[in-house]
Design an enzyme around this catalytic site. Structure first.
Site, short mmCIF file in Angstrom:
data_model
loop_
_atom_site.label_atom_id
_atom_site.label_comp_id
_atom_site.label_asym_id
_atom_site.label_seq_id
_atom_site.Cartn_x
_atom_site.Cartn_y
_atom_site.Cartn_z
N GLY A 227 0.81 -1.21 0.00
CA GLY A 227 0.00 0.00 0.00
C GLY A 227 0.84 1.26 0.00
N THR B 298 -5.13 -0.41 -7.24
CA THR B 298 -5.84 0.01 -8.45
C THR B 298 -4.99 0.81 -9.43
OG1 THR B 298 -6.63 1.99 -7.32
CG2 THR B 298 -8.06 0.05 -7.26
N THR C 211 1.61 3.70 -2.38
CA THR C 211 1.57 4.69 -3.46
C THR C 211 0.86 6.00 -3.09
OG1 THR C 211 -0.46 3.71 -4.38
CG2 THR C 211 1.65 2.91 -5.24
N ARG C 212 0.31 6.07 -1.89
CA ARG C 212 -0.33 7.33 -1.49
C ARG C 212 -0.18 7.53 0.01
NH1 ARG C 212 -5.40 7.94 -3.54
NH2 ARG C 212 -5.04 6.35 -5.13
N SER D 220 -2.23 1.52 14.54
CA SER D 220 -2.98 2.76 14.78
C SER D 220 -3.11 2.97 16.27
CB SER D 220 -4.38 2.67 14.16
OG SER D 220 -5.19 3.75 14.59
N ASN E 74 1.92 -1.80 5.35
CA ASN E 74 1.23 -0.52 5.49
C ASN E 74 -0.18 -0.53 4.92
OD1 ASN E 74 1.15 2.58 5.69
ND2 ASN E 74 0.80 2.22 3.51
N TYR F 196 -12.18 -2.00 12.30
CA TYR F 196 -10.87 -1.42 12.06
C TYR F 196 -10.00 -1.50 13.31
CZ TYR F 196 -7.35 2.17 11.01
OH TYR F 196 -6.17 2.85 10.80
N LYS G 189 -6.42 -3.57 13.96
CA LYS G 189 -5.18 -2.93 14.38
C LYS G 189 -4.71 -3.48 15.72
CE LYS G 189 -4.57 -0.20 10.83
NZ LYS G 189 -3.45 -0.43 9.89
#
Length: 243
Positions: free
Chosen positions: A14, A40, A16-17, A142, A92, A155, A159
């Site tokens: 993960g 994506t 790329t952003r 988190s 990540n 979520y 975590k």
């Protein structure tokens, strides 16, 4: 102080952003060879590809959804064929939705658990043969794992599960010379815009009275990946501005 990472072979899921992109670029700029993945593709992946191309080293972006085990298999195969092994893994990849428990069906529960927790297990499970003494695994958790968040039980459960996974693997993989830690971010300002009200509330909750940046998290990831952290394992490292 420069963190010595030249020639390290790194996988960032993960990446790329947001936080992931900052981590990926930080490793590349520190001299590591980095392979990351995007679920994506799109504009963020294209932008990162341009930045990596301008950075010395061998860097790759692979299309993979880590919630799908077959994609994880492809991702690890790419690491094996391109790098021959791995020195660092940063789990990540993550996803969050806001759903009250009364409306949270099993499919919604599994989607978040698979992306945030099961994917980390799957990546590590498949990558262990590529790791050797001195390797480092960093699972991005988190601060909510212990505090909880309204309407995000799935979520926070995922975590919190990362902490248990990390502490067990620390003991299992430690004899092999492999370290495993959790990075526990607070509230970070990324390209996802927060309202002024939300930003102000979180700022007041922190000791530093501001939000963090992706680059500040990336700095700590680089430390945990390096030999400077050679006796740090099984730890949950908060990077949250004192929230």
């Amino acid at each position: 102080m420069e963190i010595p990472l030249s020639g390290k072979r790194v996988l960032v899921t993960g990446g790329t952003r947001g936080i992931g992109a900052a981590i990926t670029l930080a490793f590349a700029r520190a001299g590591a060879n980095v392979l990351t993945c995007s679920r994506t593709g799109g504009e963020a992946a294209d932008r990162l590809a341009r930045e990596l191309k301008a950075t010395p080293g061998e860097h790759h972006i692979v299309t993979a959804d880590v919630s799908r085990s077959e994609d994880v298999g492809h991702l690890i195969d790419e690491c094996r064929s391109r790098f021959g092994g791995l020195d660092v893994i940063v789990n990540n990849a993550g996803r969050i939705t806001h759903v009250p428990i009364k409306d949270l069906d099993l499919a919604g529960w599994r989607e978040i658990l698979d992306t945030n927790l099961t994917s980390a297990y799957d990546v590590i499970h498949r990558a262990v043969p590529l790791l050797g003494p001195g390797a480092s695994i960093i699972n991005v958790g988190s601060g909510s794992a212990l505090a909880g968040i309204h309407n995000r039980a799935h979520y926070t459960a995922a975590k919190a599960g990362l902490i248990g996974l990390t502490r067990s693997l620390n003991k299992e993989l430690g004899p092999l010379g492999i370290r495993v830690n959790v990075l526990s971010p607070g509230v970070v300002q990324t390209e996802v815009e927060l309202s002024e009200e939300v930003t102000s509330r979180y700022q007041q909750m922190t000791g530093l009275k501001r939000l963090g940046t992706p680059e500040e998290l990336a700095n700590v990831v680089l430390f945990l990946a390096s030999d400077l952290a050679s006796y740090v394992t099984g730890a949950v490292v908060p990077v949250d501005g004192g929230i």
